[in-house]
Design a protein around this motif. Structure first.
Motif, PDB file in Angstrom:
ATOM      1  N   CYS A   4      82.594  56.963  87.192  1.00 18.32           N
ATOM      2  CA  CYS A   4      83.789  57.763  86.969  1.00 18.32           C
ATOM      3  C   CYS A   4      84.224  58.384  88.294  1.00 18.32           C
ATOM      4  CB  CYS A   4      83.509  58.865  85.955  1.00 18.32           C
ATOM      5  SG  CYS A   4      84.971  59.868  85.608  1.00 18.32           S
TER       6      CYS A   4
ATOM      7  N   ALA B 168      86.939  65.727  88.191  1.00 17.95           N
ATOM      8  CA  ALA B 168      85.671  66.463  88.088  1.00 17.95           C
ATOM      9  C   ALA B 168      84.520  65.669  88.707  1.00 17.95           C
ATOM     10  CB  ALA B 168      85.365  66.796  86.631  1.00 17.95           C
ATOM     11  N   CYS B 169      84.468  64.381  88.412  1.00 19.62           N
ATOM     12  CA  CYS B 169      83.386  63.553  88.953  1.00 19.62           C
ATOM     13  C   CYS B 169      83.521  63.382  90.467  1.00 19.62           C
ATOM     14  CB  CYS B 169      83.365  62.198  88.258  1.00 19.62           C
ATOM     15  SG  CYS B 169      82.761  62.280  86.553  1.00 19.62           S
TER      16      CYS B 169
ATOM     17  N   CYS C  61      88.571  57.623  84.668  1.00 19.92           N
ATOM     18  CA  CYS C  61      87.978  58.698  83.887  1.00 19.92           C
ATOM     19  C   CYS C  61      87.147  58.105  82.764  1.00 19.92           C
ATOM     20  CB  CYS C  61      89.063  59.603  83.305  1.00 19.92           C
ATOM     21  SG  CYS C  61      88.396  61.053  82.459  1.00 19.92           S
TER      22      CYS C  61
ATOM     23  N   CYS D  32      84.015  65.031  81.561  1.00 15.92           N
ATOM     24  CA  CYS D  32      84.197  65.895  82.733  1.00 15.92           C
ATOM     25  C   CYS D  32      83.167  67.018  82.836  1.00 15.92           C
ATOM     26  CB  CYS D  32      85.608  66.483  82.732  1.00 15.92           C
ATOM     27  SG  CYS D  32      86.887  65.215  82.719  1.00 15.92           S
TER      28      CYS D  32
ATOM     29  N   ALA E 142      79.910  65.872  84.629  1.00 12.16           N
ATOM     30  CA  ALA E 142      80.139  65.167  85.890  1.00 12.16           C
ATOM     31  C   ALA E 142      79.008  65.415  86.894  1.00 12.16           C
ATOM     32  CB  ALA E 142      81.468  65.610  86.483  1.00 12.16           C
TER      33      ALA E 142
END
Length: 163
Positions: A77, A81-82, A118, A122, A125
């Motif tokens: 991902c 966030a990742c 994505c 999230c 992550a």
């Protein structure tokens, strides 16, 4: 190697209507981890349309591939966030472990790596998805162990087949 019979079985499971083209290609993708060229030709003949039309569909959708993918598909991902939490480091770790960049498949055909926008996790992550299994809150040092688990599972599978 993909057999003609397998392709024909998938193609003929759908009515000869163009609205089923995507579904048939998705079934090929699922069965073979890619859409073989002979699959496009067989489907075009079944639907009485040009191969170019099917090719344009197959290249438009990211979930479809015209190149063979590995037995194990690793999706990293790279959503916000990742990315912020180090997904690029995971790609670096996989390159070190497998010798391939995202978008490539190992020479032995065991692993393919993809960067995706994505994976919808999230809060956990950074996340990696391997064959439908989520690996969450990863650190760079987790990568070798994850790859090794899949290698060991394959080796055990191979030994069980030799009994």
């Amino acid at each position: 190697m993909v057999s003609d019979e397998e392709v024909i079985q998938i193609v003929q499971s759908y009515p000869a209507e163009r609205r089923y083209a995507l579904a048939a290609m998705q079934d090929m993708q699922h069965a073979f981890n890619y859409i073989p060229e002979k699959g496009l030709h067989c489907l075009a003949k079944h639907l009485k349309c040009g191969v170019a039309q099917l090719y344009s569909m197959a290249t438009f959708y990211k979930a479809l591939s015209l190149k063979p993918k590995g037995k194990h598909i690793i999706k990293i991902c790279n959503g916000t966030a990742c990315h912020i939490r180090g997904s690029v480091n995971l790609a670096t770790g996989l390159k070190r472990e497998l010798g391939i960049d995202p978008g490539e498949t190992t020479e032995d055909g065991m692993f393919s790596v993809e960067m995706v926008n994505c994976l919808g996790s999230c809060a956990l992550a950074p996340v990696m998805l391997v064959d439908g299994t989520y690996h969450n809150k990863l650190k760079l040092e987790d990568v070798p162990g994850i790859v090794e688990r899949y290698r060991l599972a394959d080796a055990e599978e191979g030994e069980a087949g030799n009994d």
